[in-house]
Design a protein around this motif. Structure first.
Motif, mmCIF file in Angstrom:
data_model
loop_
_atom_site.group_PDB
_atom_site.id
_atom_site.type_symbol
_atom_site.label_atom_id
_atom_site.label_comp_id
_atom_site.label_asym_id
_atom_site.label_seq_id
_atom_site.Cartn_x
_atom_site.Cartn_y
_atom_site.Cartn_z
ATOM 1 N N ARG A 161 1.950 14.370 -6.745
ATOM 2 C CA ARG A 161 1.239 13.076 -6.690
ATOM 3 C C ARG A 161 2.219 11.912 -6.569
ATOM 4 O O ARG A 161 1.991 10.971 -5.793
ATOM 5 N N ALA A 162 3.314 11.969 -7.319
ATOM 6 C CA ALA A 162 4.303 10.896 -7.237
ATOM 7 C C ALA A 162 4.972 10.856 -5.863
ATOM 8 O O ALA A 162 5.248 9.780 -5.313
ATOM 9 N N ALA A 163 5.218 12.033 -5.289
ATOM 10 C CA ALA A 163 5.810 12.075 -3.950
ATOM 11 C C ALA A 163 4.855 11.493 -2.913
ATOM 12 O O ALA A 163 5.270 10.736 -2.017
ATOM 13 N N ALA A 164 3.572 11.831 -3.014
ATOM 14 C CA ALA A 164 2.597 11.273 -2.069
ATOM 15 C C ALA A 164 2.485 9.758 -2.238
ATOM 16 O O ALA A 164 2.427 9.009 -1.243
ATOM 17 N N PHE A 165 2.475 9.308 -3.478
ATOM 18 C CA PHE A 165 2.392 7.869 -3.719
ATOM 19 C C PHE A 165 3.624 7.145 -3.165
ATOM 20 O O PHE A 165 3.517 6.078 -2.535
ATOM 21 N N GLY A 166 4.821 7.716 -3.390
ATOM 22 C CA GLY A 166 6.039 7.093 -2.866
ATOM 23 C C GLY A 166 6.068 7.060 -1.344
ATOM 24 O O GLY A 166 6.472 6.054 -0.747
ATOM 25 N N GLY A 167 5.617 8.147 -0.711
ATOM 26 C CA GLY A 167 5.593 8.161 0.755
ATOM 27 C C GLY A 167 4.621 7.140 1.328
ATOM 28 O O GLY A 167 4.929 6.438 2.290
ATOM 29 N N VAL A 168 3.426 7.060 0.721
ATOM 30 C CA VAL A 168 2.433 6.087 1.213
ATOM 31 C C VAL A 168 2.920 4.652 0.985
ATOM 32 O O VAL A 168 2.771 3.781 1.857
ATOM 33 N N LEU A 169 3.538 4.415 -0.171
ATOM 34 C CA LEU A 169 4.034 3.067 -0.458
ATOM 35 C C LEU A 169 5.118 2.658 0.530
ATOM 36 O O LEU A 169 5.102 1.543 1.070
ATOM 37 N N LEU A 170 6.061 3.541 0.805
ATOM 38 C CA LEU A 170 7.120 3.214 1.761
ATOM 39 C C LEU A 170 6.578 3.098 3.188
ATOM 40 O O LEU A 170 7.088 2.306 3.990
ATOM 41 N N ALA A 171 5.541 3.884 3.505
ATOM 42 C CA ALA A 171 4.942 3.751 4.834
ATOM 43 C C ALA A 171 4.294 2.381 5.007
ATOM 44 O O ALA A 171 4.421 1.742 6.069
ATOM 45 N N LEU A 172 3.624 1.902 3.970
ATOM 46 C CA LEU A 172 3.027 0.560 4.039
ATOM 47 C C LEU A 172 4.101 -0.517 4.165
ATOM 48 O O LEU A 172 3.957 -1.474 4.953
ATOM 49 N N ILE A 173 5.183 -0.370 3.401
ATOM 50 C CA ILE A 173 6.258 -1.367 3.462
ATOM 51 C C ILE A 173 6.909 -1.373 4.841
ATOM 52 O O ILE A 173 7.155 -2.429 5.441
#
Length: 217
Positions: free
Chosen positions: A114-126
């Protein structure tokens, strides 16, 4: 204008640069947050002392957490650059996912995923927001200056459908230039009667001024 990937430091120096920047960001943000929190939770008469103690105890911890996250992110980012041999947003997205998963590894596989998915989505948005901002700024810099030119058959300051006014003939009563004192001022018009009609003959004469004599007598 350079992209966020090309405008960063090279990979060996990028890790230290990101660690320092993340620590400063966490320390400043944590200081502001815990100062307000300590100011609110402290009793009356000791609010300023409680706020300063909260900052002193918690700001280094928040800055250190940010520094760890920034160091791991830069390490994974440089690893992706070395493996793929190119700089693009996918390196940052994968590095964000790997950092989130690595920091949550002790809490189990599900929490790490879950943390990996959240980090990937956050960096994709940035990264997406950064690309859109760069494209918008580049389009504004490359936009040509539009000049208003009249269409053929239309007056420059008129409306469609209005005829174009003919050019006005040159006026004879225009003021003469200063050259008229020498040549044009001596023009004389004398009517000459002819068989077919009246004609005007212009006699031009130019009286040259006498040459001054500078001989000493």
């Amino acid at each position: 204008m350079g992209t966020p990937e090309t405008s960063r430091e090279p990979c060996p120096d990028r890790i230290l640069d990101d660690i320092g920047g993340a620590f400063g960001m966490g320390a400043v943000g944590g200081s502001a947050f815990h100062f307000l929190k300590g100011l609110y939770n402290s009793p009356k008469g000791a609010r300023l002392l409680g706020a300063s103690q909260a900052v002193r105890l918690n700001a280094p911890r928040v800055g250190g957490s940010f520094a760890v996250w920034g160091g791991l992110f830069s390490t994974f980012d440089c690893t992706m650059v070395y493996l793929r041999q190119k700089e693009d947003p996918w390196n940052s997205i994968v590095a964000g996912a790997a950092t989130g998963g690595f920091l949550s590894m002790r809490q189990g596989f599900a929490s790490s995923a879950r943390a990996a998915a959240f980090g990937g989505v956050l960096l994709a948005l940035i990264e997406g927001a950064g690309i859109m901002l760069n494209k918008f700024l580049s389009a504004q810099q490359q936009m040509p200056v539009m000049m208003d030119e009249p269409l053929p058959g239309y007056p420059p300051n008129g409306l469609p459908g209005q005829p174009v006014p003919p050019p006005s003939p040159p006026s004879d009563s225009a003021p003469k230039s200063w050259l008229g004192w020498f040549g044009e001022g001596n023009k004389k018009e004398e009517p000459v009667s002819g068989g077919g009609g009246s004609e005007t003959k212009i006699l031009e004469s130019f009286d040259a001024p006498p040459v001054p004599n500078f001989e000493y007598k």
